[in-house]
Motif scaffolding. Structure first.
Motif, PDB file in Angstrom:
ATOM      1  N   LEU A 143       6.459  26.726  92.321  1.00 23.83           N
ATOM      2  CA  LEU A 143       5.539  25.631  92.633  1.00 23.83           C
ATOM      3  C   LEU A 143       6.253  24.316  92.334  1.00 23.83           C
ATOM      4  O   LEU A 143       6.383  23.899  91.188  1.00 23.83           O
ATOM      5  CB  LEU A 143       4.259  25.757  91.811  1.00 23.83           C
ATOM      6  N   ASP A 144       6.722  23.654  93.395  1.00 18.48           N
ATOM      7  CA  ASP A 144       7.572  22.469  93.243  1.00 18.48           C
ATOM      8  C   ASP A 144       6.858  21.154  93.519  1.00 18.48           C
ATOM      9  O   ASP A 144       7.159  20.133  92.902  1.00 18.48           O
ATOM     10  CB  ASP A 144       8.777  22.568  94.193  1.00 18.48           C
ATOM     11  N   THR A 145       5.914  21.156  94.466  1.00 16.81           N
ATOM     12  CA  THR A 145       5.352  19.887  94.949  1.00 16.81           C
ATOM     13  C   THR A 145       3.842  20.013  95.149  1.00 16.81           C
ATOM     14  O   THR A 145       3.384  20.485  96.191  1.00 16.81           O
ATOM     15  CB  THR A 145       6.008  19.485  96.291  1.00 16.81           C
ATOM     16  N   PRO A 146       3.039  19.595  94.188  1.00 17.60           N
ATOM     17  CA  PRO A 146       1.578  19.744  94.303  1.00 17.60           C
ATOM     18  C   PRO A 146       0.965  18.985  95.482  1.00 17.60           C
ATOM     19  O   PRO A 146       0.015  19.463  96.110  1.00 17.60           O
ATOM     20  CB  PRO A 146       1.061  19.194  92.971  1.00 17.60           C
ATOM     21  N   LEU A 147       1.489  17.801  95.783  1.00 18.45           N
ATOM     22  CA  LEU A 147       1.072  17.041  96.956  1.00 18.45           C
ATOM     23  C   LEU A 147       2.316  16.766  97.795  1.00 18.45           C
ATOM     24  O   LEU A 147       3.314  16.269  97.276  1.00 18.45           O
ATOM     25  CB  LEU A 147       0.403  15.714  96.576  1.00 18.45           C
ATOM     26  N   VAL A 148       2.246  17.093  99.073  1.00 12.94           N
ATOM     27  CA  VAL A 148       3.455  17.105  99.889  1.00 12.94           C
ATOM     28  C   VAL A 148       3.424  16.063 101.003  1.00 12.94           C
ATOM     29  O   VAL A 148       2.558  16.107 101.885  1.00 12.94           O
ATOM     30  CB  VAL A 148       3.668  18.499 100.524  1.00 12.94           C
ATOM     31  N   TYR A 149       4.364  15.141 100.957  1.00 13.90           N
ATOM     32  CA  TYR A 149       4.640  14.247 102.086  1.00 13.90           C
ATOM     33  C   TYR A 149       5.591  14.976 103.012  1.00 13.90           C
ATOM     34  O   TYR A 149       6.550  15.613 102.562  1.00 13.90           O
ATOM     35  CB  TYR A 149       5.272  12.945 101.588  1.00 13.90           C
ATOM     36  N   ASN A 150       5.358  14.917 104.318  1.00 19.93           N
ATOM     37  CA  ASN A 150       6.219  15.613 105.271  1.00 19.93           C
ATOM     38  C   ASN A 150       7.507  14.829 105.475  1.00 19.93           C
ATOM     39  O   ASN A 150       7.560  13.868 106.250  1.00 19.93           O
ATOM     40  CB  ASN A 150       5.502  15.809 106.604  1.00 19.93           C
ATOM     41  N   SER A 151       8.570  15.250 104.799  1.00 24.09           N
ATOM     42  CA  SER A 151       9.838  14.507 104.869  1.00 24.09           C
ATOM     43  C   SER A 151      10.479  14.573 106.246  1.00 24.09           C
ATOM     44  O   SER A 151      11.404  13.801 106.530  1.00 24.09           O
ATOM     45  CB  SER A 151      10.812  15.038 103.810  1.00 24.09           C
ATOM     46  N   ALA A 152      10.000  15.472 107.117  1.00 24.00           N
ATOM     47  CA  ALA A 152      10.536  15.522 108.484  1.00 24.00           C
ATOM     48  C   ALA A 152      10.252  14.218 109.224  1.00 24.00           C
ATOM     49  O   ALA A 152      10.974  13.883 110.178  1.00 24.00           O
ATOM     50  CB  ALA A 152       9.927  16.697 109.240  1.00 24.00           C
ATOM     51  N   LEU A 153       9.239  13.482 108.801  1.00 24.77           N
ATOM     52  CA  LEU A 153       8.936  12.197 109.434  1.00 24.77           C
ATOM     53  C   LEU A 153      10.094  11.219 109.272  1.00 24.77           C
ATOM     54  O   LEU A 153      10.309  10.351 110.119  1.00 24.77           O
ATOM     55  CB  LEU A 153       7.665  11.588 108.836  1.00 24.77           C
ATOM     56  N   ASP A 154      10.842  11.365 108.180  1.00 23.08           N
ATOM     57  CA  ASP A 154      11.963  10.459 107.928  1.00 23.08           C
ATOM     58  C   ASP A 154      13.147  10.740 108.839  1.00 23.08           C
ATOM     59  O   ASP A 154      14.067   9.926 108.934  1.00 23.08           O
ATOM     60  CB  ASP A 154      12.408  10.570 106.470  1.00 23.08           C
ATOM     61  N   ASP A 155      13.136  11.904 109.499  1.00 21.92           N
ATOM     62  CA  ASP A 155      14.240  12.267 110.387  1.00 21.92           C
ATOM     63  C   ASP A 155      14.025  11.800 111.824  1.00 21.92           C
ATOM     64  O   ASP A 155      14.936  11.842 112.648  1.00 21.92           O
ATOM     65  CB  ASP A 155      14.434  13.790 110.404  1.00 21.92           C
ATOM     66  N   ILE A 156      12.817  11.358 112.138  1.00 17.35           N
ATOM     67  CA  ILE A 156      12.506  10.936 113.501  1.00 17.35           C
ATOM     68  C   ILE A 156      13.261   9.645 113.833  1.00 17.35           C
ATOM     69  O   ILE A 156      13.267   8.698 113.042  1.00 17.35           O
ATOM     70  CB  ILE A 156      10.988  10.728 113.682  1.00 17.35           C
ATOM     71  N   GLN A 157      13.866   9.630 114.992  1.00 16.10           N
ATOM     72  CA  GLN A 157      14.615   8.463 115.445  1.00 16.10           C
ATOM     73  C   GLN A 157      13.876   7.751 116.581  1.00 16.10           C
ATOM     74  O   GLN A 157      13.040   8.341 117.256  1.00 16.10           O
ATOM     75  CB  GLN A 157      16.003   8.896 115.938  1.00 16.10           C
TER      76      GLN A 157
END
Length: 278
Positions: free
Chosen positions: A54-68
């Protein structure tokens, strides 16, 4: 994306990331992080979920940072909440577990749709609070500190409103003739008294406001029949990809006289009528 679409996405992403951090900070400042993680583990254990980190209780979608800016967003896809794979430190991305693999495979097997699941689909959730299985949110709400229930509710409302703003911006700035669609995936908990009925109501209200602004004459934002104009016309509701429910439902409801793309929209509109009322 053109300049207007890119600005809208950047604004959404910045606000989303900031808000997830703010909710995490609320929990930590209240000294409740251990309680939340304990409940998340207990719920998973109760459902027989194999032990996981259990690493991240609330998760921001980091894939959004990869969008160009050069990327073409064809679909905004709304799942439920981050599961055990999504919250792992090495991922922190939405729909990377079995359901995501099924979704990816569906688009790969149907190239006529011209959709790359990992490049043309922007994936969001109804709440960023993690549980191994969506139904386990009920335990968090029932047995946890009231702050958890407040965050689950507030996150649904804020994300629904922000997502509609983003969809509207992408739709209105479209210069391709193929405007961005919104797929609402997993509708069981969107029904009355469901875990995500709050999200449904907030989404409905936000699209009603969009339609009211887009209409040539004033309309009542409470009239479901009027929510089919503007970006609201590109909203579709489906069963979840998990357990192949999306594919089974699509197959059962398809008409031989329609193309795959037409059948997908046909099914999505039927479920939209059932769940959203328009």
């Amino acid at each position: 994306m053109n300049d207007a679409q890119w600005r809208a996405l950047q604004e959404f992403k910045t606000d989303f990331k900031s808000q997830v951090s703010a909710w995490q900070a609320q929990i930590e400042e209240a000294g409740l992080l251990d309680q939340l993680q304990s409940l998340q583990k207990r719920a998973a254990d109760r459902d027989g979920v194999p032990l996981y980190s259990l690493d991240t209780p609330l998760v921001y979608n980091s894939a959004l940072d990869d969008i160009q800016k050069t990327d073409d967003i064809r679909i905004i896809l709304i799942g439920d909440n981050p599961g055990k794979d999504e919250q792992l430190a090495r991922n922190r991305r939405y729909l990377v577990g079995q359901s995501g693999k099924i979704a990816d495979g569906f688009f790969r097997k149907n190239p006529e749709l011209n959709i790359d699941f990992r490049k043309n689909v922007l994936i969001l959730n109804k709440t960023p609070l993690h549980t191994a299985k969506t139904k386990e949110l009920a335990l968090i709400i029932k047995e946890g500190n009231p702050l958890f229930a407040e965050i689950i509710e507030e996150s649904q409302i804020r994300l629904a409103r922000a997502t509609v703003r983003l969809h509207r911006a992408l739709y209105e700035a479209d210069d391709t003739g193929n405007p961005c669609k919104l797929w609402l995936i997993g509708y069981a908990e969107l029904r009355e008294r469901g875990l995500f009925s709050v999200y449904r109501d907030a989404l409905n209200a936000a699209y009603a406001e969009c339609s009211a602004r887009a209409a040539p004459a004033p309309i009542s934002v409470s009239a479901p029949s009027e929510r089919k104009s503007g970006c609201a016309s590109q909203v579709f509701v489906y069963q979840h990809f998990s357990m192949n429910r999306f594919l089974i439902d699509l197959k059962e409801r398809s008409h031989s006289s329609l193309s795959l793309a037409e059948n997908i929209e046909h099914v999505g509109r039927a479920h939209r009528k059932d769940i959203l009322g328009w």
